[in-house]
Write an enzyme that holds these catalytic residues in place. Sequence first.
Site, PDB file in Angstrom:
ATOM      1  N   THR A 116       0.861  -1.183   0.000  1.00  0.00           N
ATOM      2  CA  THR A 116       0.000   0.000   0.000  1.00  0.00           C
ATOM      3  C   THR A 116       0.895   1.231   0.000  1.00  0.00           C
ATOM      4  O   THR A 116       1.533   1.544   0.998  1.00  0.00           O
ATOM      5  CB  THR A 116      -0.935   0.009   1.214  1.00  0.00           C
ATOM      6  OG1 THR A 116      -1.739  -1.171   1.191  1.00  0.00           O
ATOM      7  CG2 THR A 116      -1.852   1.226   1.175  1.00  0.00           C
ATOM      8  N   LYS A 191      -8.034   0.835  -2.410  1.00  0.00           N
ATOM      9  CA  LYS A 191      -7.540   0.275  -1.151  1.00  0.00           C
ATOM     10  C   LYS A 191      -7.613   1.316  -0.032  1.00  0.00           C
ATOM     11  O   LYS A 191      -7.993   1.004   1.106  1.00  0.00           O
ATOM     12  CB  LYS A 191      -6.103  -0.217  -1.321  1.00  0.00           C
ATOM     13  CG  LYS A 191      -5.388  -0.647  -0.026  1.00  0.00           C
ATOM     14  CD  LYS A 191      -6.037  -1.852   0.623  1.00  0.00           C
ATOM     15  CE  LYS A 191      -5.354  -2.241   1.940  1.00  0.00           C
ATOM     16  NZ  LYS A 191      -4.010  -2.814   1.749  1.00  0.00           N
ATOM     17  N   LYS A 267     -33.161   5.994  14.787  1.00  0.00           N
ATOM     18  CA  LYS A 267     -33.793   5.628  16.065  1.00  0.00           C
ATOM     19  C   LYS A 267     -32.757   5.018  17.002  1.00  0.00           C
ATOM     20  O   LYS A 267     -32.625   5.423  18.167  1.00  0.00           O
ATOM     21  CB  LYS A 267     -34.918   4.628  15.833  1.00  0.00           C
ATOM     22  CG  LYS A 267     -35.537   4.073  17.132  1.00  0.00           C
ATOM     23  CD  LYS A 267     -36.670   3.117  16.859  1.00  0.00           C
ATOM     24  CE  LYS A 267     -36.208   1.824  16.230  1.00  0.00           C
ATOM     25  NZ  LYS A 267     -35.400   0.987  17.191  1.00  0.00           N
TER      26      LYS A 267
END
Length: 332
Positions: A116, A191, A267
């Site tokens: 990466t 990625k 909610k």
Amino acid sequence: MSGPQDTGAARIGPGTPEDSPAPVGFIGLGNMGAPIARRLLDWPGGLVVCDVRAEATEPFVAEGATAAATGAEVARTARLVSVTVLNDDQVRDVVDGPDGILRTAAPGTVIAVHSTISDTTAVELAGVCAASGVHLVDAPVSGGAPGAEKGQLAAMVGGPREVYEACKPVFALWAAMPVHAGEVGAGTQMKLARNLLHFISFTATAEASRLAEAAGVDIAKLGRVVRHTDAITGGAGAVMLRETTAPIATDDFWHGVFTHVRGLGEKDLSLALALGERLGVDLPLGTIALRDLGTGFGVGPGEIARAAGGDPGGDAGGDAGSGNNDDDEGAR
């Protein structure tokens, strides 16, 4: 680096298992790289491995692979070279350093960077490689070491379609989900978006744990519940179903689905925030989620979010409790 070359009809990558395949190479045999490379021992063209730790290559050599000392040595025979090293600087060195892949790579060779790195680094290096008739794709992976061990990784590949197709027979040995993300850089961009979700969810996990702990709930048991139910519902991925983040028209199928999910979410978020207020637990991510959930879904804030934000009126894109209960892909 050698000068520009005419690639002519040079075959891209190592070929297919049925067509006299060339060897593939793998550089970086760490926690992720080693289990990926292990599956490449089945590639019929052969495997060349390289790591700064010579001992890391020994188990592969024992099973029939060839060890190389440098990227240049790998590329003398390998026509697809996978790179799994630590960071951008190491990738640059492995690809274009003094002993890098480009010193010997033949035209048509593909370099697949699984690390990466920055998307701009991938684009820059692809341009450098192209001058020698070499293709570089950014192909980061997702699934962690367990996914690598099981051959179940996702690979997000940025590069020309024909280069992606040339890599697929090899990637299929270790990636259960190869995806063509787009041009060079797009694999890394995908990625980074995937990991943005991953680590924000980890931060949200810490926030939820603080609330549960303050309420006296066993957070280890809560973790078991989360893992069990996420395996059923798909977790965050269960609502990643549209091809755009744009607002949804009221007559669109997804409008009913996401207004229903928004109603349920607002909610539950409002109840959790009320509990946090009573217990004195700050829940900033919960506050942001209540504010932005409906807008993120493309249907606008619902009645509960508008009230919490001090806006009791306005067009919320549908009643907070409305929606199609039969085809709900997200609320589970």
